[in-house]
Scaffold this active site. Sequence first.
Site, PDB file in Angstrom:
ATOM      1  N   THR A  40     -76.744  56.517 -17.906  1.00 24.51           N
ATOM      2  CA  THR A  40     -76.487  55.630 -19.049  1.00 24.51           C
ATOM      3  C   THR A  40     -75.902  54.307 -18.533  1.00 24.51           C
ATOM      4  O   THR A  40     -75.671  54.150 -17.340  1.00 24.51           O
ATOM      5  CB  THR A  40     -75.487  56.282 -20.019  1.00 24.51           C
ATOM      6  N   HIS A  88     -70.437  54.651 -10.545  1.00 24.25           N
ATOM      7  CA  HIS A  88     -71.040  55.323 -11.707  1.00 24.25           C
ATOM      8  C   HIS A  88     -70.600  54.667 -13.023  1.00 24.25           C
ATOM      9  O   HIS A  88     -69.527  54.064 -13.085  1.00 24.25           O
ATOM     10  CB  HIS A  88     -70.655  56.809 -11.713  1.00 24.25           C
ATOM     11  N   HIS A  89     -71.430  54.838 -14.036  1.00 26.22           N
ATOM     12  CA  HIS A  89     -71.110  54.302 -15.368  1.00 26.22           C
ATOM     13  C   HIS A  89     -69.911  55.035 -15.977  1.00 26.22           C
ATOM     14  O   HIS A  89     -69.887  56.268 -15.972  1.00 26.22           O
ATOM     15  CB  HIS A  89     -72.347  54.451 -16.285  1.00 26.22           C
ATOM     16  N   GLY A  90     -68.965  54.289 -16.532  1.00 33.33           N
ATOM     17  CA  GLY A  90     -67.789  54.911 -17.172  1.00 33.33           C
ATOM     18  C   GLY A  90     -68.126  55.395 -18.575  1.00 33.33           C
ATOM     19  O   GLY A  90     -67.556  54.948 -19.558  1.00 33.33           O
ATOM     20  N   ASP A  91     -69.047  56.343 -18.651  1.00 31.94           N
ATOM     21  CA  ASP A  91     -69.608  56.770 -19.950  1.00 31.94           C
ATOM     22  C   ASP A  91     -68.597  57.435 -20.886  1.00 31.94           C
ATOM     23  O   ASP A  91     -68.612  57.194 -22.097  1.00 31.94           O
ATOM     24  CB  ASP A  91     -70.839  57.676 -19.741  1.00 31.94           C
TER      25      ASP A  91
END
Length: 408
Positions: free
Chosen positions: A237, A200-203
């Site tokens: 994102t 997953h994106h490290g938003d």
Amino acid sequence: SNGITRPKGHKVSFHYNSGVEDMHFGKTHPMKPWRLTLTKHLVLGYGLQYAMDTYVAMPASEEQVRAFHDPDYVDFLKAVSPQTFETLCKVPRYQRFIPPKHEGDTVDLGPFNLSTSPGADCPVFDGMSEYLFLYTGATLAATNQLLTGQSDIAINWSGGLHHAHKSEASGFCYINDIVLAIIDLLHLYPRVLYIDIDVHHGDGVEEAFQRQPRVMTLSYHRYGPYDETGHKFFPGTGDLADTGLKGTIGEHFALNVPIPSGIDDRQYKYLFESITARAIDAYKPKAIVLQCGADSLGGDRLGQFNINIKQHGECVSFVKKQGLPLLILGGGGYTARNVARAWCHETALATDNGSQLPDRIPLDLVPRPQAFTGRAHGDGLLFPKFQRDHKNDCVEAELEYMVKRLEW
Ligand code: V1S
Ligand code: CA
Ligand code: ZN
């Protein structure tokens, strides 16, 4: 006698508190803190404790957590339990944190995106408050170990919760221990590089430092259409064009590598090593934080990549080779056996014992033999056949394009 030795030339520390293990997010929830029990048993089963300093972590203090999070959010997290949730929701100062209800929302959300409804991403469960402050305490202790020069590599597999925002829980993450660690590292190091190999994106980490040139964030993640209904892969994102907040001095200090499902070891290695090397070369960080989410492994319950443990570990080795102070954290990982195999293997790599682990643990060292009959490392078939294997829809040209776009 088991062949495990201390690394020569660098010191490794391991930070953990078993209090994080006995937590249940809910019957159907994919996050299973039990994976940390498995990891611990595997690490101890192989005798890796003899290769590093092991510390029982203390919980983080509220003051430490307020270095990033909103004070109202911290108070709420400290006080909340399934028993107190309803009463706390009625406290006026928390009302402004209740998110607006969207059409089609299946769960009722309380303040800070927290909920007691079954199926919520960030449920309120028994012991939750203790759990949060313990995983954060372990990350902060690991960070302190680097700051005081007592370790060159510090590990906390219970940390790495990259989605939490300043005043909002998100994607199974409540306290952003990574942001807190980086804030501490900035007291000593002028530039910190954050690398995130969770699927997953490290938003949350990117957002926290989007105006900040002293932190470069680099996330590799699944990105693009999720399924036939057009749902985005969480959190939606991390586009290639997202490079930090435009118009601020933080612009160009966020890097995102969006990846289609099914990427294999060879393709991932190519992307990871070329881009990471280029980022380090250009940015010249003085410390690195590596989030090692194991949901990028093939066969993960939520992930969609086809990476083997060997390649996942090679990312750790590649970063370690840079010889900078290194904070190694966990993150996602939803097929518990593979999470434990990967993180144990990576503990071995960090301590230069990567080639010392036999596929099977010597029986006299196994606390619960039935739990660990699989391979712990290496190549070959790591994932049982019944697990889904994502179709590889990576196009070579697309990978090439991403590498080119990220050159500057
Ligand atoms: N993918 C996925 C997924 N699955 C769930 C889930 C399933 C069952 C439950 F009982 C509760 C939740 N939630 C999600 C994702 C969040 C993924 C978080 C990954 C975290 C990390 O690995 O990066 C770091 C530890 N959430 C969503 O997709 C959001 C929804 C859009 C769908 C699920 N519902 C519950 C909320 C809205
Ligand atoms: Ca990532
Ligand atoms: Zn993840």
